[in-house]
Design a protein around this motif. Structure first.
Motif, mmCIF file in Angstrom:
data_model
loop_
_atom_site.group_PDB
_atom_site.id
_atom_site.type_symbol
_atom_site.label_atom_id
_atom_site.label_comp_id
_atom_site.label_asym_id
_atom_site.label_seq_id
_atom_site.Cartn_x
_atom_site.Cartn_y
_atom_site.Cartn_z
ATOM 1 N N ASP A 132 57.772 6.807 4.281
ATOM 2 C CA ASP A 132 58.448 7.750 3.373
ATOM 3 C C ASP A 132 58.319 9.183 3.881
ATOM 4 O OD1 ASP A 132 59.162 5.671 1.738
ATOM 5 O OD2 ASP A 132 57.536 5.979 0.294
ATOM 6 N N SER B 268 57.853 10.179 6.945
ATOM 7 C CA SER B 268 58.659 10.352 8.147
ATOM 8 C C SER B 268 60.139 10.459 7.806
ATOM 9 C CB SER B 268 58.424 9.173 9.102
ATOM 10 O OG SER B 268 59.278 9.244 10.214
ATOM 11 N N THR B 269 60.586 9.654 6.833
ATOM 12 C CA THR B 269 61.999 9.669 6.433
ATOM 13 C C THR B 269 62.403 11.019 5.858
ATOM 14 O OG1 THR B 269 61.887 7.293 5.951
ATOM 15 C CG2 THR B 269 63.729 8.511 4.999
ATOM 16 N N LYS C 229 64.740 15.720 9.925
ATOM 17 C CA LYS C 229 65.793 14.748 9.625
ATOM 18 C C LYS C 229 66.574 15.092 8.355
ATOM 19 C CE LYS C 229 62.936 11.004 11.557
ATOM 20 N NZ LYS C 229 62.221 9.750 11.242
#
Length: 426
Positions: free
Chosen positions: A239, A241-242, A247
């Motif tokens: 989560d 990293s997302t 990003k």
């Protein structure tokens, strides 16, 4: 001088911020001397102690490919206590080893502790995957991530024995989570100093492809809870990293924070977006950084003849500490290390460039990000190897760090996110 917050005397906590019951696995385990950890690792993989022999040693490991499991189901399950290890760092009973660990403030160098934790984490994983009929392991086990290291003591004393304990706490197909704890001897009892969570990955003998590891079977309700926490840690990392600012756009609340900083730094004497003014008791982010360079010599290699991950962590921590020290104007104390991702190995002979940046501050706290990259002199290319996140606390309240550009604002928000995550843990 302001007092340090009470949390520095807290007890060990779990990843969810509550008290964690640690199962006793020490029965029947003899402690290992800290100096023997690296030699055990060399024996397990067949690594040479001589740099000139490293090519031959790596060639010999290729033959171990046939010992790799084709699927995880072919490997026998392991219990948590099967991988449990205790390591003693006898700073009190063996004064001759103190100097390596001593800093100028007459306390223990935390960078050296990072090295010992990294070596111990790898040895714990090799203990978990050990096959009785195999004199050498076909696996190449390396550190993929330092999930978190939380400290509960401000000072680590240089004249009292230290004990490290740890075991594998969660297993995937090719990865393992390791929980380790460090305690120090005071008045006849070992008192908690820190707890750490590392993630290791297993690869083939040439360190090129993933390799299966033995599954883990919890035996008690406490172990079930620890295993479940390992799974939650994995999901939280996904989560986090997302939602990375590399990003995804900042949240609405974060966008407001950035805009407020922008408005507070506008020069009210002009009607211009370009004219900026530093608020009182603040420092521009571009003035809150330090840089360093390391030539990576063979002496710092690991058992696979790449640069030892613990060495990289030590150098990054020392630069991070110096960055926080120069920023705050007094001695900083480490509170937490989190989310160190090992993105690519560092080869022997590399030029390692380190950049320390204060990216967020709050009261006495200083959040420092250290970026490490290798420079290839032949291609003139730079490649990121690691990003390190350190949370320090200073003896005095520190100036507020202020971003000026959009890129710096993203660093600021990222530092704020890491700081908030650390505060939840403690």
């Amino acid at each position: 001088m302001r007092k340090l917050p009470f949390f520095l005397a807290r007890t060990l906590t779990s990843g969810t911020g509550g008290s964690q019951v640690l199962p006793d696995m020490s029965e029947g385990h003899l402690p290992i001397h800290v100096n023997n950890v690296r030699s055990r690792l060399r024996d397990i993989v067949g690594a040479s102690t001589n740099w000139r022999d490293h090519v031959q040693a790596m060639q010999e490991r290729k033959a171990l490919h046939t010992l790799l499991a084709k699927r995880q189901e072919d490997l026998s399950p392991r219990r948590m206590k099967d991988s449990y290890l205790e390591v003693i760092l006898p700073l009190g009973s063996q004064p001759e080893i103190r100097e390596k660990y001593l800093n100028v403030h007459n306390s223990v160098r935390f960078g050296r502790i990072l090295e010992d934790l990294d070596s111990l984490g790898v040895l714990i994983c090799y203990t978990h995957t050990k096959q009785e009929m195999q004199p050498r392991s076909p696996l190449s086990i390396v550190t993929a991530l330092v999930d978190k290291i939380n400290l509960c003591k401000k000072i680590i004393y240089p004249d009292c024995d230290i004990k490290f304990t740890g075991n594998v706490s969660w297993v995937g197909k090719t990865s393992m989570e390791v929980k380790m704890h460090m305690l120090q001897l005071h008045d006849g009892d070992y008192c908690p100093v820190l707890d750490a969570t590392f993630v290791m990955v297993a690869r083939d003998p040439e360190n090129k492809r993933p390799a299966f590891v033995n599954p883990l079977v919890p035996e008690t309700p406490e172990e079930e809870e620890i295993f479940k926490q390992g799974e939650l840690n994995k999901l939280k990392r996904i989560d986090f990293s997302t939602a990375s600012l590399l990003k995804m756009a900042p949240t609405a609340e974060e966008r407001n924070i950035v805009h407020d900083i922008f408005l507070n730094t506008l020069d009210t004497r002009t009607v211009s977006f370009r004219s900026r003014k530093l608020p009182p008791n603040s420092v521009w982010m571009e003035d809150a950084k330090l840089k360093g360079l390391q030539i990576c010599h063979p002496q710092e290699r690991n058992i696979f003849n790449r640069i030892f991950g613990g060495f990289l962590m030590r150098k990054a921590f020392e630069l991070g500490w110096a960055t926080a020290c120069s920023y705050g104007g007094s001695r900083p104390f480490i509170v937490s290390v989190d989310d160190i991702m090992f993105q690519r190995p560092v080869e022997v002979g590399s030029l390692l460039l380190l950049s320390g940046q204060v990216c967020y501050t709050e009261k006495n706290y200083i959040q420092v990000r250290v970026h490490s990259e290798v420079y290839d002199a032949d291609t003139r290319e730079h490649h990121t190897t690691n990003i390190f996140h350190f949370t320090f606390i200073s003896e005095n309240e520190v100036p507020r760090v202020v971003p000026k550009t959009y890129g710096e604002s993203m660093l600021y928000l990222d530092g704020k996110r890491h700081f908030a995550a650390v505060m939840k843990e403690i």
